[in-house]
Design a protein around this motif. Structure first.
Motif, short mmCIF file in Angstrom:
data_model
loop_
_atom_site.label_atom_id
_atom_site.label_comp_id
_atom_site.label_asym_id
_atom_site.label_seq_id
_atom_site.Cartn_x
_atom_site.Cartn_y
_atom_site.Cartn_z
N GLN A 79 62.39 -10.37 39.55
CA GLN A 79 61.48 -11.00 40.50
C GLN A 79 62.07 -12.33 40.94
O GLN A 79 62.54 -13.12 40.12
CB GLN A 79 60.11 -11.24 39.87
N PHE B 160 60.83 -0.44 38.92
CA PHE B 160 60.98 -1.23 37.71
C PHE B 160 61.41 -0.39 36.51
O PHE B 160 61.55 -0.92 35.40
CB PHE B 160 59.66 -1.95 37.38
N PHE C 118 61.88 -8.83 45.11
CA PHE C 118 62.48 -8.23 43.93
C PHE C 118 63.91 -7.81 44.26
O PHE C 118 64.24 -7.55 45.42
CB PHE C 118 61.67 -7.02 43.46
N ALA D 87 62.38 -10.23 34.85
CA ALA D 87 61.90 -8.90 35.24
C ALA D 87 60.60 -8.58 34.49
O ALA D 87 60.44 -9.00 33.34
CB ALA D 87 62.96 -7.85 34.95
N THR E 125 64.97 -4.85 37.53
CA THR E 125 64.63 -5.33 38.86
C THR E 125 64.02 -6.71 38.71
O THR E 125 62.90 -6.86 38.22
CB THR E 125 63.63 -4.37 39.54
#
Length: 521
Positions: A241, A317, A251, A366, A239
């Motif tokens: 950012q 995440f 995200f 991430a 995931t």
């Protein structure tokens, strides 16, 4: 006087006429793979290229034969043979076999609200790309057609540097803790004693680390072997950012859905293709592009706000989990189109180098530890394989690069010419830019994985036919293992779902292991 042509010569005449007829029909009758060198000959008709050594010296025809000649003083022989014995480079430890192509990403939706990444902003904007598809644990020269995960890597040549996407064909990964990665790969590689694949090694890992089953459920199911790379999706797993120009954080997980449709082949089809055309995926991709067929994917993002990430009932995440699209819907970004084949496989595909560390402003990476580990491992791999000047190799070169890196093993390009070689300096060398709104990558606390819930959901959504095929593929892999591992697997599958555990137990009872020593006649 009439001359009677012997029967054998008549057949020869017919054969020659057929060959002439085919050769006179032009490019349209030539296959881009089978007849590649014929096409080259047609394309270069009338061009006479002089043969030289690698230093550019012309080669005299008498030097192309060495019988009864002094070898040491033959420059063509010495240049050819010493070069030949050094022409292999270090193979990738994973994703050794691969196929590649080139094309572009065209943006179809405005994303300025979520990211300031320049290549994603502006409907109609096109960014050149290089793509490499690869089986994960197959060596270079191996088969395309195995039941396992596959890599889906894209290099975007943006105006702000190269952005490398390194995804998989499954929406989740097998491990969360990066320290397990060497073990995860080794258990799928060859047994160090026998030199053969060993199901005991794989199932020892899977039953000791059940979080991996979420990914392997996909591998043993109907989607385990795609019908070629054109029908294979790609997922970021991590995931990412992102941030917009104001510094607001979002995200996203990245998705590539094939416009040709997701399609797979059965185990029976795979066995036939593996025996008759082990390079089927590579052949299909090359041929489709060469023949002008549409080869494209719809690129989308699963966008998650900071508030959603903090309050979600699923760890967004966690790389071993799939994020449901009904909860986090897809937002279309654009079209990934492949329309150009490699000119030279080694230069364009084997030397293609990716690293998750290759990011651009607006995409920060991430926050999970696996991503952090990959940024090191991929960089280290490419420096080992291709040298410190890996990004000066043509296929890896960004549109523009201004830095203070100098020297090292070739290629060095212009090596910075006469610019200063240290930073900072007072003599007009390249300067860093300032972004007052730039935000830092967030820090997260990662818990131990416990991912049986998604496996249970995945199993219960299967139709009876899907369960039957899944069980057949699973037992093909689990059946040959030692009783210890089969018992451990049955216990684990029963904990996930009673019906699943019961089916596995019954199937293993009916499975006949090969005798310890088979006699072959």
């Amino acid at each position: 006087m009439l001359v009677k042509i012997p029967k054998m010569n008549q057949k020869l005449q017919i054969f020659l006429l057929l060959i002439i007829s085919l050769s006179c029909q032009g490019y349209e009758t030539l296959d881009p793979i089978r007849d590649q060198i014929v096409l080259y000959k047609k394309r270069t008709e009338g061009v006479c290229t002089r043969l030289t050594t690698s230093s550019g010296a012309p080669v005299e025809s008498r030097d192309t034969s060495t019988l009864n000649e002094n070898l040491m003083y033959n420059p063509f022989f010495m240049d050819s043979l010493t070069r030949f014995t050094r022409e292999r480079i270090q193979e990738r430890v994973v994703h050794g076999k691969g196929s590649g192509a080139f094309g572009y990403l065209e943006v179809t939706n405005n994303l300025t609200q979520f990211t300031k990444a320049d290549f994603l902003n502006g409907i109609g904007k096109k960014t050149p790309v290089a793509v490499r598809f690869s089986p994960t644990v197959v060596e270079r020269g191996g088969t395309d057609i195995n039941r396992a995960g596959r890599g889906f890597a894209v290099k975007f040549y943006t105006q702000e540097g190269n952005f490398d996407f390194l995804g998989f064909n499954s929406p989740m990964f097998a491990i969360k803790d990066p320290i397990l990665f060497p073990t995860f790969i080794h258990c799928q590689h060859r047994n160090p004693s026998t030199g053969l694949r060993d199901n005991n090694m794989l199932w020892d890992f899977l039953t000791l680390h059940p979080e991996a089953l979420n990914m392997f459920f996909t591998m043993f199911g109907d989607d385990g072997i795609p019908r070629g790379y054109r029908h294979m999706p790609g997922f970021s797993i991590h995931t990412y950012q992102m941030q917009n120009k104001e510094g607001d954080i979002y995200f996203a997980r990245l998705h590539f859905q094939p416009d040709a449709g997701i399609a797979s082949i059965t185990t029976e089809e795979a066995r036939y293709l593996e025996a008759t055309d082990p390079d089927y995926f590579s052949r299909d991709l090359y041929q489709a592009i060469a023949c002008g067929r549409q080869v494209s994917w719809t690129f989308s993002l699963q966008i998650i706000t900071l508030e959603q990430a903090l309050n979600s009932d699923i760890d967004v995440f966690d790389v071993t989990l799939e994020l449901p699209t009904d909860k986090y819907p897809l937002t279309e970004v654009g079209k990934l189109v492949l329309n150009k084949n490699p000119v030279n496989q080694f230069a364009d595909v084997e030397q293609m180098a990716f690293c998750p560390c290759n990011l651009v402003p607006g995409i920060d990476g991430a926050p999970d530890k696996l991503f952090e580990a990959r940024t090191f491992a991929y960089r280290d791999t490419q420096l080992y394989r291709l040298g410190v000047n890996v990004n000066k190799i043509k296929v890896n070169s960004p549109i523009e690069a201004n830095n203070y890196n100098r020297d090292g093993n070739p290629p060095v390009g212009d090596n910075g010419e006469d610019t200063p070689n240290y930073y900072p300096n007072s003599f007009n060398g390249p300067k860093a830019y300032t972004d007052m709104n730039r935000s830092k990558l967030i820090e997260i606390v990662e818990k131990k994985p416990n991912n049986t819930a998604q496996v249970r959901q995945r199993y219960r959504k299967m139709s009876d036919g899907q369960k039957e095929r899944f069980m057949s593929n699973l037992i093909d892999s689990l059946g040959p293992t030692t009783p210890l591992l089969r018992e451990r697997a049955v216990k684990l599958f029963t904990q996930i779902d009673r019906d699943l555990g019961s089916r596995v137990y019954q199937a293993l009872k009916e499975y006949q292991r090969e005798p310890a020593c088979k006699m072959y006649f």
